[in-house]
Design a protein around this motif. Structure first.
Motif, short mmCIF file in Angstrom:
data_model
loop_
_atom_site.label_atom_id
_atom_site.label_comp_id
_atom_site.label_asym_id
_atom_site.label_seq_id
_atom_site.Cartn_x
_atom_site.Cartn_y
_atom_site.Cartn_z
N GLU A 199 42.08 26.21 34.67
CA GLU A 199 41.40 27.20 35.50
C GLU A 199 41.51 26.83 36.98
OE1 GLU A 199 37.85 28.92 32.65
OE2 GLU A 199 37.64 26.93 33.49
N MET A 200 41.38 25.55 37.27
CA MET A 200 41.48 25.11 38.67
C MET A 200 42.88 25.41 39.20
SD MET A 200 39.56 23.88 41.00
CE MET A 200 40.35 24.71 42.37
N VAL A 340 45.29 42.69 50.00
CA VAL A 340 44.85 41.37 49.53
C VAL A 340 44.90 41.37 48.01
CG1 VAL A 340 43.32 40.86 51.47
CG2 VAL A 340 42.43 42.14 49.52
N LYS A 341 44.91 40.18 47.47
CA LYS A 341 44.90 40.06 46.01
C LYS A 341 43.60 39.41 45.57
CE LYS A 341 47.53 36.98 44.02
NZ LYS A 341 48.67 36.25 43.45
N VAL A 342 42.95 40.01 44.60
CA VAL A 342 41.70 39.44 44.07
C VAL A 342 41.93 39.17 42.59
CG1 VAL A 342 39.24 39.84 43.68
CG2 VAL A 342 40.34 40.77 45.73
N SER A 343 41.57 37.97 42.13
CA SER A 343 41.85 37.59 40.75
C SER A 343 40.61 37.06 40.06
CB SER A 343 42.90 36.47 40.71
OG SER A 343 44.02 36.80 41.48
N ILE A 344 40.43 37.44 38.79
CA ILE A 344 39.40 36.79 37.99
C ILE A 344 40.10 35.80 37.08
CG2 ILE A 344 37.75 38.69 38.12
CD1 ILE A 344 38.62 39.57 35.35
N VAL A 345 39.48 34.62 36.91
CA VAL A 345 40.11 33.53 36.18
C VAL A 345 39.15 32.99 35.13
CG1 VAL A 345 41.00 31.16 36.41
CG2 VAL A 345 41.49 32.84 38.20
N GLY A 346 39.64 32.77 33.93
CA GLY A 346 38.79 32.15 32.92
C GLY A 346 39.52 31.93 31.61
N VAL A 347 39.38 30.72 31.04
CA VAL A 347 40.04 30.47 29.75
C VAL A 347 39.40 31.29 28.63
CG1 VAL A 347 40.97 28.17 30.22
CG2 VAL A 347 38.65 28.38 29.38
N GLY A 348 38.13 31.71 28.85
CA GLY A 348 37.43 32.52 27.85
C GLY A 348 38.10 33.87 27.62
N MET A 349 38.92 34.27 28.58
CA MET A 349 39.61 35.56 28.52
C MET A 349 40.54 35.66 27.31
SD MET A 349 41.69 36.83 31.81
CE MET A 349 40.55 36.47 33.11
N ARG A 350 41.07 34.50 26.93
CA ARG A 350 42.04 34.46 25.82
C ARG A 350 41.48 35.07 24.55
NH1 ARG A 350 43.34 28.60 26.88
NH2 ARG A 350 45.26 28.68 28.06
N SER A 376 47.89 37.25 33.40
CA SER A 376 48.46 36.14 32.64
C SER A 376 47.43 35.87 31.56
CB SER A 376 48.67 34.91 33.52
OG SER A 376 47.45 34.23 33.69
N GLU A 377 47.65 34.82 30.80
CA GLU A 377 46.74 34.52 29.70
C GLU A 377 45.30 34.33 30.16
OE1 GLU A 377 47.84 31.04 27.58
OE2 GLU A 377 47.36 32.03 25.69
N ILE A 378 45.14 33.72 31.33
CA ILE A 378 43.77 33.39 31.76
C ILE A 378 43.41 33.99 33.12
CG2 ILE A 378 43.73 31.26 30.36
CD1 ILE A 378 43.90 29.74 33.11
N LYS A 379 44.13 34.99 33.57
CA LYS A 379 43.74 35.64 34.82
C LYS A 379 44.17 37.12 34.87
CE LYS A 379 47.36 36.56 37.54
NZ LYS A 379 48.61 35.88 37.58
N ILE A 380 43.41 37.89 35.63
CA ILE A 380 43.82 39.26 35.93
C ILE A 380 43.74 39.41 37.45
CG2 ILE A 380 43.41 41.73 35.58
CD1 ILE A 380 41.80 40.92 33.05
N SER A 381 44.82 39.85 38.06
CA SER A 381 44.84 40.02 39.51
C SER A 381 45.01 41.49 39.85
CB SER A 381 46.02 39.29 40.14
OG SER A 381 46.02 37.94 39.81
N VAL A 382 44.33 41.91 40.92
CA VAL A 382 44.57 43.26 41.43
C VAL A 382 44.85 43.17 42.92
CG1 VAL A 382 43.13 44.45 39.73
CG2 VAL A 382 42.10 43.67 41.86
#
Ligand code: ADP
Ligand code: ASP
Ligand code: MG
Length: 405
Positions: A199-200, A340-350, A376-382
């Motif tokens: 995640e980091m 700009v790009k904003v991303s949510i990140v989390g391994v729980g997303m899987r 990607s597996e652990i992030k969504i960017s917009v």
């Protein structure tokens, strides 16, 4: 006896008084019986000042000379900190990257560390000295000074910790750990006790500047125990952990954003095999990194091709794309450097469905238009217009309840 590598960022060494405070902190750790290697950045604002100075001399500074200029910031702080330590009775010795021999490749301004000679540092440590090393810089095989990219002192620290197999690497900065998002944008952001390495890495690569991405890569490669803490207050900070199970798996751990993006579109391109490489080839040849890519096929056998680049590369990329447009007899090139790009990140997303939908609904409710999406597996960017950055970050922070423990 433990060996620690401590890194202090620009704000933490921003004045003589602050350097003295760092010296006290280092001395206390040393007096407690530990071996200490300290990496310091230039005083806050100094690297920017040096870059501006170089640009005043030469609009596009020769990269080799630019590195000679911008590496001086750290040379000042290592010596000042060593003086401060020696003043309070803690024997210390300063080193530039070249003096340690932090060997890098020759890619000026973004060099990669190849090898570190621990010999001099070990000798000092064995003599009970504190070793103070300039961050952000190295030297190539020919002896040229190189730098490691903005924020590169983090990487120096982690690389030294790996080379010396330190017990822990501490990144001391102006926040007391890694937060759910940049606390400057969302004051309700919460400090995380732990974050997984994965995640980091994703947070850093999506623009969260609390750690330079290469430092996180390095930490992962060599399993360096890494912690982010405050220079100014006591506390355990945030531990970067390599065991996913150690972290309570929240759906989303954090939100990162990147203000340095720009997007370009070439439309009406004849749709045939090889077109993507015809478009991106000249961009790669110009040494421009591409981030997101989207291609859409239209009804008339043509395609629209959109991608994002660093804002600094926008004009060069646009010029290259305009040439390609003529060559391919495509319709037109358009661009926007106000995104700009904003991303949510989390391994729980899987393991959870519906995260993307929550994200898109939350943004829609605020009337924020999404211009591009990538996952990607652990992030969504917009990608959104830059005027929505703060609103988007706060909206998503609330939508995923990141302010609640
Ligand atoms: P230093 O000079 O110590 O290297 P930086 O400015 O490079 O410090 O990094 C620390 C800054 O990173 C903080 O002041 C904060 O504004 C920013 N930041 C961005 N994202 C985060 C995050 N998720 N958690 C904590 N800080 C963050
Ligand atoms: N002084 C360099 C910079 O401002 C390196 C660092 O601070 O990590 O980018
Ligand atoms: Mg930094």
């Amino acid at each position: 006896m433990a060996l620690y590598v401590y890194k202090f960022g620009g704000t933490s060494v921003g004045s003589v008084e602050r350097i003295k405070a760092v010296a006290e902190k280092v001395k206390a750790a040393h007096d407690a019986g530990n071996q200490i290697v300290v990496v310091v950045s230039a005083m806050s604002g100094e690297t920017n000042r040096l870059i501006a100075l170089a640009k005043e001399m030469q609009a596009q500074p020769t990269e080799r000379e630019l590195d000679v200029v911008i590496s001086t910031g750290e040379q000042v702080t290592v010596a000042l900190l060593s003086m401060a330590l020696n003043n309070i009775g803690c024997a210390a010795c300063s080193y530039t990257g070249g003096q340690v021999k932090i060997l890098t490749d020759s890619s000026h301004t973004k060099a990669r560390i190849l090898r570190i000679d621990e010999h001099n540092m070990r000798a000092d440590l064995d003599n009970s000295k504190v070793v103070v090393v300039a961050g952000f810089q190295g030297v190539d095989e020919q002896g040229n000074i190189t730098t490691l990219g903005r924020g590169g002192s983090d990487t120096t620290a982690v690389a030294l910790a790996a080379a010396l197999t330190a017990d822990e690497c501490h990144i001391y900065t102006d926040v007391d750990g890694v937060y759910t998002t940049d606390p400057r944008v969302e004051p309700k952001a919460r400090r995380l006790d732990k974050i997984t390495f994965e995640e980091m890495l994703e947070m850093a690569s999506q623009g969260s500047k609390v750690l330079q991405i290469r430092s996180v890569e390095f930490a992962g490669k060599y399993n360096v125990p890494l912690r982010v803490l405050s220079s100014f207050t006591e506390g355990a900070g945030t531990l970067i952990t390599y065991e996913e199970s150690e972290v309570e798996s929240a759906l989303i751990s954090g939100i990162a954003f990147n203000r340095d993006e720009a997007k370009l579109t070439i439309s009406g391109v004849p749709d045939r095999p090889g077109i993507a490489s015809k478009i991106l080839g000249p961009i790669a040849d110009a040494n421009i990194e591409v981030d997101m890519i989207i291609q859409n096929i239209a009804d008339d056998a043509t395609t629209d091709f959109t991608f994002t680049v660093h804002r600094n590369d926008y004009q060069r990329a646009k010029t290259a794309l305009e040439l390609t447009c003529t060559e391919l007899a495509a319709k037109k090139v358009t661009g926007d450097d106000g995104i700009v790009k904003v991303s949510i990140v989390g391994v729980g997303m899987r393991s959870h469905a519906g995260i993307a939908n929550t994200m898109f609904q939350a943004l829609a409710k605020e009337g924020i238009n999404i211009r591009m999406i990538s996952t990607s597996e652990i992030k969504i960017s917009v990608v959104v217009d830059e005027k929505y950055l703060e609103l988007a970050v706060r909206t998503l922070h609330a939508a995923f309840k990141l302010d609640q423990a």
